[in-house]
Design an enzyme around this catalytic site. Structure first.
Site, PDB file in Angstrom:
ATOM      1  N   ARG D  11       0.807  -1.222   0.000  1.00 21.01           N
ATOM      2  CA  ARG D  11       0.000   0.000   0.000  1.00 21.01           C
ATOM      3  C   ARG D  11       0.839   1.270   0.000  1.00 21.01           C
ATOM      4  O   ARG D  11       0.324   2.375  -0.117  1.00 21.01           O
ATOM      5  CB  ARG D  11      -0.955   0.003   1.204  1.00 21.01           C
ATOM      6  CG  ARG D  11      -2.071  -1.077   1.122  1.00 21.01           C
ATOM      7  CD  ARG D  11      -2.927  -1.062   2.379  1.00 21.01           C
ATOM      8  NE  ARG D  11      -2.146  -1.407   3.567  1.00 21.01           N
ATOM      9  CZ  ARG D  11      -1.955  -0.593   4.612  1.00 21.01           C
ATOM     10  NH1 ARG D  11      -2.477   0.612   4.627  1.00 21.01           N
ATOM     11  NH2 ARG D  11      -1.211  -0.987   5.648  1.00 21.01           N
ATOM     12  N   MET D  14       6.083   3.315  -2.989  1.00 22.51           N
ATOM     13  CA  MET D  14       6.937   2.466  -3.817  1.00 22.51           C
ATOM     14  C   MET D  14       6.305   1.090  -3.986  1.00 22.51           C
ATOM     15  O   MET D  14       6.306   0.516  -5.070  1.00 22.51           O
ATOM     16  CB  MET D  14       8.303   2.320  -3.140  1.00 22.51           C
ATOM     17  CG  MET D  14       9.151   3.564  -3.183  1.00 22.51           C
ATOM     18  SD  MET D  14      10.002   3.718  -4.766  1.00 22.51           S
ATOM     19  CE  MET D  14      11.259   2.425  -4.546  1.00 22.51           C
ATOM     20  N   THR D 100      16.009   0.392   0.676  1.00 23.45           N
ATOM     21  CA  THR D 100      16.096   1.120   1.935  1.00 23.45           C
ATOM     22  C   THR D 100      17.419   1.854   2.026  1.00 23.45           C
ATOM     23  O   THR D 100      18.418   1.426   1.463  1.00 23.45           O
ATOM     24  CB  THR D 100      15.963   0.171   3.142  1.00 23.45           C
ATOM     25  OG1 THR D 100      15.915   0.963   4.332  1.00 23.45           O
ATOM     26  CG2 THR D 100      17.147  -0.776   3.238  1.00 23.45           C
ATOM     27  N   HIS D 155      15.675  20.613  -8.084  1.00 19.33           N
ATOM     28  CA  HIS D 155      14.502  19.951  -7.496  1.00 19.33           C
ATOM     29  C   HIS D 155      13.375  20.960  -7.295  1.00 19.33           C
ATOM     30  O   HIS D 155      13.592  22.166  -7.252  1.00 19.33           O
ATOM     31  CB  HIS D 155      14.871  19.319  -6.157  1.00 19.33           C
ATOM     32  CG  HIS D 155      15.675  18.061  -6.296  1.00 19.33           C
ATOM     33  ND1 HIS D 155      17.044  18.077  -6.463  1.00 19.33           N
ATOM     34  CD2 HIS D 155      15.309  16.746  -6.326  1.00 19.33           C
ATOM     35  CE1 HIS D 155      17.482  16.829  -6.571  1.00 19.33           C
ATOM     36  NE2 HIS D 155      16.459  16.010  -6.494  1.00 19.33           N
ATOM     37  N   LYS D 159      11.567  20.911  -1.508  1.00 18.76           N
ATOM     38  CA  LYS D 159      12.668  20.115  -0.951  1.00 18.76           C
ATOM     39  C   LYS D 159      13.331  20.939   0.141  1.00 18.76           C
ATOM     40  O   LYS D 159      13.608  22.119  -0.036  1.00 18.76           O
ATOM     41  CB  LYS D 159      13.674  19.770  -2.045  1.00 18.76           C
ATOM     42  CG  LYS D 159      14.762  18.812  -1.597  1.00 18.76           C
ATOM     43  CD  LYS D 159      15.579  18.313  -2.785  1.00 18.76           C
ATOM     44  CE  LYS D 159      16.738  17.426  -2.340  1.00 18.76           C
ATOM     45  NZ  LYS D 159      16.303  16.199  -1.669  1.00 18.76           N
ATOM     46  N   GLY D 165      21.000  14.528  -1.584  1.00 17.58           N
ATOM     47  CA  GLY D 165      21.809  13.357  -1.235  1.00 17.58           C
ATOM     48  C   GLY D 165      22.533  12.780  -2.440  1.00 17.58           C
ATOM     49  O   GLY D 165      23.707  12.382  -2.347  1.00 17.58           O
TER      50      GLY D 165
END
Lengths: 265, 265, 265, 265
Positions: D11, D14, D100, D155, D159, D165
């Site tokens: 759900r 991703m 992750t 971006h 942000k 990163g």
């Protein structure tokens, strides 16, 4: 009929480009050159690779006295000489097209009042790159509708100052139209100082310096779901000649002093 | 004071974006919606996720009769319905802002004469993306000084036609200002057919189609030593709403019909 | 210790850049030049603006006989001369670094067998622009994961052929890795012929030609929700010298013939 | 034969993209889902718009006990749950593909030793965007030949942190290959602070934040007369699924833990 042109500074970087341009364009005819040296010689005696030969004068007064059919003076010398040449040209009803950033406001006012009272057109331009001037003009127009804008300018890594003069000028023009605002997220944080670039009233400027670059700038406007980018890439000095050409043609139709190429575009 | 708005087509792709935009903007107030279905229900009954609730009408006449304080009709339906809604709105002195490419010249003329005789502003726009419209406007302006130009448009690979309508429109606008010319080297040769792209009066158009792209166009002007590029990137439909917003505000000040967003920029 | 270099073709466009590069790099030392004219004179007698002066030879054999400490021959002449120079250099255990697209396969095979049997390194490269060669290498790698790709190459408008050799070479390299596929929508339609560009096995190539451009190429890969672009901009011939430099250093460590700069990157 | 897949977190943002991807790909077969809620229900009961229906488990142990033909676990949950699921999967000889950034070095070491001793492949990736990972890989490779480099990342303006990163990661990778150097002119001066961007060991990073942008980065390398640019544009989350797909296929062939998508490209 061709426009008769005198070029001051024919051995300089810009001046020699101007001679080459006039050689190529059939609508222009080179009549004479003004140079701080080599008076009495001819252009080809001094610079053999030029294909046109004209007399060189050290004195502007004499030049215009002996060539009374001159229409336009293209002055690409230094501010002090340029200022004198411009005054003398106007007195002879010759229209000056001057490339300089160095005139004081007082000098410009004085030349403006001479030009206007004589009804002789005169163009003084700090920047003859039509592309750069259009970029700034479009950026100023777009800012009415897109108040969020970042400027990225890229130059070769032997440039000393950052940001570039054009980037600062662009931000100042944008500031005239857009509603002042702080850009980015209100809680935005630079984890490394400088990441978000320089700031002119909320407009962000980023300066890239790398070997292999010449002179480039892009102005990026963003709004929900879209961006609009105006970009100018300048590869070499030849890019200024399109502006000089336009200036010569336009100054023929004018009867007053115009400051800045943007005002004839 | 807020501008009172009726939206026709609130369940469509564009219409639902318009409802969201009006929800967010405090200068606008949604009064009612016109929909070909669901008359008598309210907006939230039909689309629960909207935060504003207003009555839905199937009949434009009734809608404007029962809500006589309406200032602007935003119509994002289909040409046939849009044409009827526009006529009815004008009769009620409601200013229409209509997003459509589908009106015939005859219909536009008729609406124009109603709008003018009633002194009621009306805006009909085939394209509400301010960024795209500015790109075309700037391209047209730049073409005066830079007659050499290529257009690259990039879209997702499920687009059926190439070149895009915007690219063709841009070329047609450029053609109005620039002197006609054959571009490229006179003896240029395509060793693989199509390499130099499509041709509109010498202006070259290149269509890129790839997954991952949305809707992008860049117009590249070149002259000795420099290029000037105007680029528009459209990421999603939200980009049209800035134009609708501007349209609502401008139509309030107008007393005649205007065709094309470019004419209010 | 410095690497001793002989340059063949010091008056040519590439050769004179090579002389300038060797002048600047302290790790290299120019020992002599080979030229089809001016044998017996010195470099500065012929090209006064060079800062290093070395003897000029018309005959490669004599050159290597009289200078037996030479490590590397940089040959930037024409194919016929280059082929002879390379053979003579190898015979003298001098490592050749040759910039040419003109050797036949037979010639390369022959030189390769001499190089290998003599254990003398030799580099023959059709393209010394490291940036362009890396662009092609990366494009080939990326094509494994992104089978959808368009190539846009941009050159000055006095280029005769379209597409460029580099664009064709890039497409051929991509073809080696990617699964063959027809790109775009299956029912895609060109409403103007050429819009979708040239086609090499489904890979689309677009050729932009404008004044102000030099030599540029971008390879755009697309997949769901993303694009990856690899772009090379070449501003002038100096860009080749980084590759020549690398070639000189690498050929010192080799004992066989290598064809193509990509094989030492 | 199809690869049998269990998705944990169906759900999530991703996870739901992963379900859609598995629905479309015939080489994969969805067997079950793991969710922290809704155990005992089926996927369509919870998310009606999915086209495949499979049982939902809250407990990973039970899931793998009751479905012993499972080949791969795709885990797109949170670090704590992901760590537990991965351990349980490995114990059942199910290959984990985990997205992750949150695992500690200790956890990765532990999982690595389990994976290796069991001979069961395992992929843990902080970033599944193949395009971004390739950009970083190519940037690292190019830095060997081009030590001068600026990074521009762009971006949306919500942000919070600058630089991104990915930009920092890219600079760190470049630092591993290039010789450390101070870039720009030695006497370079920022007339406005921040103009030259953030600095990581001499590598300059510029962060653009504008509405309308999504997630973009370009890495620009410069050397005499040329620039090489590697650019990634990410439009939406779908871009990660190409990487998940590749991960599922590759983990089937592995017998040890791999950290980072770059190590299977």
């Amino acid at each position: 009929m061709a426009i008769n042109v005198v070029i001051a500074g024919p051995r300089g970087k810009m001046g020699s480009e101007a001679v080459k341009m006039v050689e190529k364009e059939t609508e222009f005819r080179l009549v004479a050159c003004i140079d701080r040296k080599h008076g009495g010689k001819t252009l080809q005696e001094v610079v053999p690779h030029f294909s046109i030969d004209v007399p060189i004068y050290e004195d502007a007064e004499t030049c215009f006295n002996e060539n009374n059919e001159v229409d336009v003076l293209v002055d690409l010398t230094v501010p002090e000489a340029g200022y004198q040449h411009t005054k003398i040209a106007l007195a002879h009803h010759v229209r000056p097209v001057v490339g300089t950033t160095g005139f004081s406001e007082l000098q410009i006012e004085e030349l403006s009042s001479i030009s206007n009272s004589q009804n002789v057109g005169c163009l003084i331009a700090p920047n003859f790159a039509i592309g750069a001037v259009l970029m700034m003009k479009f950026a100023k127009m777009a800012a009415t509708y897109f108040p969020d804008v970042d400027i990225i300018e890229k130059h070769h890594d032997n440039k000393l100052d950052a940001p570039s003069g054009t980037a600062i000028k662009t931000a100042e023009l944008i500031r005239e139209t857009r509603t002042a605002k702080k850009q980015g997220h209100p809680n935005e944080k630079e984890t490394l100082p400088g990441a978000r670039g320089a700031d002119i009233d909320g407009i962000k400027i980023h300066s890239v310096r790398l070997p292999g670059l010449v002179a480039h700038q892009e102005v990026i406007f963003g709004s929900d779901g879209q961006t609009l980018t105006i970009k100018h890439d300048s590869m070499d000095r030849a890019s200024f000649m399109e502006g000089v050409k336009l200036g010569i043609n336009k100054v023929m139709e004018e009867r007053r002093l115009i400051y800045g190429l943007e005002n004839i575009l």
